[in-house]
Design an enzyme around this catalytic site. Sequence first.
Site, PDB file in Angstrom:
ATOM      1  N   GLY A 101     -32.638 -40.510 -39.982  1.00 26.68           N
ATOM      2  CA  GLY A 101     -33.385 -40.222 -38.758  1.00 26.68           C
ATOM      3  C   GLY A 101     -32.970 -41.125 -37.611  1.00 26.68           C
ATOM      4  O   GLY A 101     -33.251 -40.827 -36.452  1.00 26.68           O
ATOM      5  N   ILE A 102     -32.291 -42.209 -37.913  1.00 25.03           N
ATOM      6  CA  ILE A 102     -31.925 -43.187 -36.885  1.00 25.03           C
ATOM      7  C   ILE A 102     -30.838 -42.644 -35.964  1.00 25.03           C
ATOM      8  O   ILE A 102     -30.997 -42.639 -34.733  1.00 25.03           O
ATOM      9  CB  ILE A 102     -31.478 -44.516 -37.534  1.00 25.03           C
ATOM     10  CG1 ILE A 102     -32.623 -45.142 -38.325  1.00 25.03           C
ATOM     11  CG2 ILE A 102     -30.970 -45.487 -36.467  1.00 25.03           C
ATOM     12  CD1 ILE A 102     -32.199 -46.298 -39.224  1.00 25.03           C
ATOM     13  N   GLY A 103     -29.742 -42.198 -36.539  1.00 25.12           N
ATOM     14  CA  GLY A 103     -28.619 -41.744 -35.723  1.00 25.12           C
ATOM     15  C   GLY A 103     -28.962 -40.581 -34.820  1.00 25.12           C
ATOM     16  O   GLY A 103     -28.629 -40.582 -33.630  1.00 25.12           O
ATOM     17  N   HIS A 127     -49.243 -41.975 -27.321  1.00 24.96           N
ATOM     18  CA  HIS A 127     -48.870 -43.055 -26.402  1.00 24.96           C
ATOM     19  C   HIS A 127     -47.527 -42.842 -25.717  1.00 24.96           C
ATOM     20  O   HIS A 127     -47.307 -43.387 -24.629  1.00 24.96           O
ATOM     21  CB  HIS A 127     -48.823 -44.386 -27.152  1.00 24.96           C
ATOM     22  CG  HIS A 127     -50.164 -44.837 -27.620  1.00 24.96           C
ATOM     23  ND1 HIS A 127     -50.364 -46.066 -28.192  1.00 24.96           N
ATOM     24  CD2 HIS A 127     -51.381 -44.231 -27.618  1.00 24.96           C
ATOM     25  CE1 HIS A 127     -51.637 -46.209 -28.523  1.00 24.96           C
ATOM     26  NE2 HIS A 127     -52.273 -45.101 -28.187  1.00 24.96           N
ATOM     27  N   CYS A 152     -31.714 -36.164 -39.766  1.00 26.04           N
ATOM     28  CA  CYS A 152     -30.426 -36.593 -40.311  1.00 26.04           C
ATOM     29  C   CYS A 152     -30.739 -37.421 -41.552  1.00 26.04           C
ATOM     30  O   CYS A 152     -31.880 -37.426 -42.014  1.00 26.04           O
ATOM     31  CB  CYS A 152     -29.577 -37.348 -39.291  1.00 26.04           C
ATOM     32  SG  CYS A 152     -30.126 -39.009 -38.865  1.00 26.04           S
ATOM     33  N   GLY A 153     -29.786 -38.122 -42.091  1.00 26.42           N
ATOM     34  CA  GLY A 153     -30.023 -38.869 -43.324  1.00 26.42           C
ATOM     35  C   GLY A 153     -31.144 -39.876 -43.212  1.00 26.42           C
ATOM     36  O   GLY A 153     -32.076 -39.892 -44.015  1.00 26.42           O
ATOM     37  N   ARG A 200     -53.308 -44.918 -19.166  1.00 30.04           N
ATOM     38  CA  ARG A 200     -52.493 -46.130 -19.059  1.00 30.04           C
ATOM     39  C   ARG A 200     -51.072 -45.937 -19.575  1.00 30.04           C
ATOM     40  O   ARG A 200     -50.171 -46.690 -19.241  1.00 30.04           O
ATOM     41  CB  ARG A 200     -53.172 -47.289 -19.794  1.00 30.04           C
ATOM     42  CG  ARG A 200     -53.152 -47.186 -21.297  1.00 30.04           C
ATOM     43  CD  ARG A 200     -53.935 -48.345 -21.940  1.00 30.04           C
ATOM     44  NE  ARG A 200     -53.665 -48.496 -23.348  1.00 30.04           N
ATOM     45  CZ  ARG A 200     -54.262 -47.835 -24.325  1.00 30.04           C
ATOM     46  NH1 ARG A 200     -55.198 -46.939 -24.030  1.00 30.04           N
ATOM     47  NH2 ARG A 200     -53.962 -48.062 -25.578  1.00 30.04           N
ATOM     48  N   HIS A 253     -25.934 -32.391 -42.047  1.00 27.62           N
ATOM     49  CA  HIS A 253     -25.852 -32.043 -43.467  1.00 27.62           C
ATOM     50  C   HIS A 253     -26.845 -32.825 -44.322  1.00 27.62           C
ATOM     51  O   HIS A 253     -27.427 -32.284 -45.249  1.00 27.62           O
ATOM     52  CB  HIS A 253     -24.425 -32.271 -43.982  1.00 27.62           C
ATOM     53  CG  HIS A 253     -23.932 -33.662 -43.769  1.00 27.62           C
ATOM     54  ND1 HIS A 253     -23.497 -34.108 -42.526  1.00 27.62           N
ATOM     55  CD2 HIS A 253     -23.830 -34.710 -44.605  1.00 27.62           C
ATOM     56  CE1 HIS A 253     -23.143 -35.383 -42.632  1.00 27.62           C
ATOM     57  NE2 HIS A 253     -23.337 -35.765 -43.881  1.00 27.62           N
TER      58      HIS A 253
END
Length: 144
Positions: A71-73, A101, A68-69, A135, A12
């Site tokens: 982006g972390i969760g 990378h 999400c609010g 690499r 949401h």
Amino acid sequence: MMAEKIAIASDHAGFELKTQLKQELERLGFEPVDLGTDGPASVDYPDFALKMAETLKAGTVSRGVLVCGSGIGISMAANRHPQVRAALCHDHLTAKLARQHNNANVLCLGGRTTGADVARDCLQVFLGTEFEGGRHQNRVAKFS
């Protein structure tokens, strides 16, 4: 030539930004696959991270966007799935490096922390940047 399908989903708190990014995907010539949510009513972001993982696993899409609010969760929930390499990006450089990378296949953004212009820039860079390999390949292989 068929347009590449890109999955997009949010909770949401990310719904408004998801709607804008869906339009940007269309403008850029991609075909958005909207996995929800469909409005601002409260929902649980892990459910949409799971939908993204299932869609990637099925091969319906090879890349996606989650919001999400913060982006972390949603990035944490998405990265629990072995087929997902989700990267929370805040700007042009982090979006570029996530692809170059880390071979990220899911762009995560914060609907409450990232402005629409910056989010569109992140999306364009994310979709337009190739994985360097070299690499970085051995490191990425260790993810799963």
